[in-house]
Design a protein around this motif. Sequence first.
Motif, PDB file in Angstrom:
ATOM      1  N   LYS A  25       0.807  -1.213   0.000  1.00  0.00           N
ATOM      2  CA  LYS A  25       0.000   0.000   0.000  1.00  0.00           C
ATOM      3  C   LYS A  25       0.841   1.265   0.000  1.00  0.00           C
ATOM      4  CE  LYS A  25      -3.940  -2.354   2.057  1.00  0.00           C
ATOM      5  NZ  LYS A  25      -4.808  -2.563   3.237  1.00  0.00           N
ATOM      6  N   ALA A  26       2.077   1.148   0.492  1.00  0.00           N
ATOM      7  CA  ALA A  26       2.955   2.321   0.466  1.00  0.00           C
ATOM      8  C   ALA A  26       3.239   2.742  -0.977  1.00  0.00           C
ATOM      9  CB  ALA A  26       4.262   2.011   1.196  1.00  0.00           C
ATOM     10  N   LEU A  27       3.493   1.768  -1.851  1.00  0.00           N
ATOM     11  CA  LEU A  27       3.714   2.084  -3.266  1.00  0.00           C
ATOM     12  C   LEU A  27       2.401   2.430  -3.947  1.00  0.00           C
ATOM     13  CD1 LEU A  27       5.439   2.282  -5.793  1.00  0.00           C
ATOM     14  CD2 LEU A  27       5.288  -0.216  -6.037  1.00  0.00           C
ATOM     15  N   LEU A  28       1.351   1.694  -3.642  1.00  0.00           N
ATOM     16  CA  LEU A  28       0.051   1.936  -4.256  1.00  0.00           C
ATOM     17  C   LEU A  28      -0.409   3.376  -4.032  1.00  0.00           C
ATOM     18  CD1 LEU A  28      -2.569   0.784  -5.601  1.00  0.00           C
ATOM     19  CD2 LEU A  28      -3.356   0.251  -3.283  1.00  0.00           C
ATOM     20  N   ASN A  29      -0.197   3.891  -2.827  1.00  0.00           N
ATOM     21  CA  ASN A  29      -0.678   5.225  -2.470  1.00  0.00           C
ATOM     22  C   ASN A  29       0.358   6.327  -2.687  1.00  0.00           C
ATOM     23  OD1 ASN A  29      -3.200   4.196  -1.636  1.00  0.00           O
ATOM     24  ND2 ASN A  29      -2.318   3.580   0.341  1.00  0.00           N
ATOM     25  N   ASN A  30       1.518   5.946  -3.219  1.00  0.00           N
ATOM     26  CA  ASN A  30       2.546   6.948  -3.503  1.00  0.00           C
ATOM     27  C   ASN A  30       2.115   7.803  -4.692  1.00  0.00           C
ATOM     28  OD1 ASN A  30       4.974   8.254  -4.536  1.00  0.00           O
ATOM     29  ND2 ASN A  30       6.099   6.901  -3.156  1.00  0.00           N
ATOM     30  N   PRO A  31       2.132   9.130  -4.570  1.00  0.00           N
ATOM     31  CA  PRO A  31       1.689   9.998  -5.674  1.00  0.00           C
ATOM     32  C   PRO A  31       2.457   9.764  -6.969  1.00  0.00           C
ATOM     33  CG  PRO A  31       1.954  11.260  -3.643  1.00  0.00           C
ATOM     34  CD  PRO A  31       2.508   9.903  -3.377  1.00  0.00           C
ATOM     35  N   LYS A  32       3.696   9.274  -6.880  1.00  0.00           N
ATOM     36  CA  LYS A  32       4.502   9.059  -8.088  1.00  0.00           C
ATOM     37  C   LYS A  32       4.147   7.756  -8.807  1.00  0.00           C
ATOM     38  CE  LYS A  32       8.464  11.786  -6.536  1.00  0.00           C
ATOM     39  NZ  LYS A  32       9.929  11.795  -6.266  1.00  0.00           N
ATOM     40  N   ALA A  33       3.293   6.926  -8.185  1.00  0.00           N
ATOM     41  CA  ALA A  33       2.931   5.649  -8.812  1.00  0.00           C
ATOM     42  C   ALA A  33       2.314   5.859 -10.181  1.00  0.00           C
ATOM     43  CB  ALA A  33       1.987   4.875  -7.908  1.00  0.00           C
ATOM     44  N   LYS A  34       1.514   6.919 -10.314  1.00  0.00           N
ATOM     45  CA  LYS A  34       0.827   7.149 -11.588  1.00  0.00           C
ATOM     46  C   LYS A  34       1.795   7.509 -12.706  1.00  0.00           C
ATOM     47  CE  LYS A  34      -0.299  12.075 -10.891  1.00  0.00           C
ATOM     48  NZ  LYS A  34       0.614  12.262  -9.746  1.00  0.00           N
TER      49      LYS A  34
END
Length: 502
Positions: A96-105
């Motif tokens: 979830k840390a990566l999922l919710n990271n703003p840079k994931a998109k």
Amino acid sequence: GAVRAAASAAQPLADVAPPGYGEELAKDGKVMHPDLLNKEVVSTEYAVRGELYLKAEELRRGGKEIIFTNVGNPHALGQPPLSFFREVLAICAGGKALLNNPKAKDLFMPDAIERARKMLTEVIPGGVGAYSDSRGALGIRQDVANYIKKRDGVTDVDPDAIFLTDGASVAVRMCLNSLIRGKKDGILVPIPQYPLYSASIELYGGSLVGYELDENNNWGLSMSKLKEAVDGHRAKGGHVRGMVFINPGNPTGTCLSGEQLKELAKFAYDEKIVLMADEVYQENVYQDERPFVSMRKTVAGMGEPYKSGVELLSFHTVSKGTAGECGLRGGYVEAHNIHPGAVEEIYKMASINLSPNIMGQLAVSCMVNPPKEGDASYPLFMEEKNGTLASLRRRAKYMTDAFNSLEGVTCVFTEGAMYSFPQVRLPPKAMAAAKAAGKAGDVFYCLKLLEATGISTVPGSGFGQEEGTFHFRTTILPMEEDMPRICGMLTDFHAKFMDEYR
């Protein structure tokens, strides 16, 4: 330990062994000694990772370039992974840390992010490091059920009769272990066959009942030979419990027709035998005359009594096809028309391992529920998938044509799966040299090929073959740009071999 060692040096080991061991302790004092292991373990052989593979590893460690065409391992030979699969897996692994990271998109496609979000919040809320149900996560089993419904046009698919496993091999072994009660229990297996079956049947103490495929008829299925095999085993007091068929075929590369599938289903119903449908190569089809049709769809279309009467175990995996994700170890088996009590016993067996690995389960979900038209990943997914399949089709023809151009070699066209299985007619001088070396003719040929070229194959004797014939199996997986070099090496080696032993 020191006292025991001193004592054993002065007197027979059996005299100082712990009570109950007697002569059952090995001469070197070891309990876990090959002479004292489970006899089924010691007698089990697996040709794909057998003598040729071990020799190839020895040469590789010595600095020789080895081309491992002995096993269907697509990524090892250059097949690229599907981007959507890897994006979903990467996000789920990051949690979830990566999922919710703003840079994931900025790194991942939006539909991959949403798929990962669904997995991490609804299907595997504990993440990839937590156990799932022993059958696999319910949400992913439902994905598989939906896939079967759509593929086969059926409605009666129960996610609780689907077991996610660490590759299809685990599912096969689990089902064989359930079916086999002792040496009298036979499992029908096509000859040539994939050594998973011969090795597992031996390991579990059963009997392999081979039914020969006809090489002169495109490795065709003979129902009369099938009946002879069953009657022969029963005449010896045995019971035929299961029947394996591999479609598309391994190692033969042939695809079964719809009519042949119906004949198999009818035979299994009439003889009261559980069908084991190895359909792991269902995406790997390189001709248009016989597209893949599942046995599940076949029995549904036959109507009663077959629709509800054919006991069927169907296997699939992420290791083959355009996914080629062998290392992720993801697969499944669906138990159809199997008694609920037997399914419960299989569940008990699965529970011993607690949980299939989560990354493999996620890969299965991506395989059975890929991007759809309109999804952001769909254009790239279709480009990657179609590109791989088109290339494999060209490679299948290239490899088959190369073998058929060699002196004394014939090869049935590779219609599907990932392999060619040429027959090599060895000169008498080569047979004499093989005998002098203590090797079967095909093993001798494959060892010479390996030593000269670094191409690692599997002798036909590891799959079973008609007596007096010699084959070997090689994958068609080397990248297209490497095919001319590899086939050139094969051609040069074969010409020199034939000249030497003519």
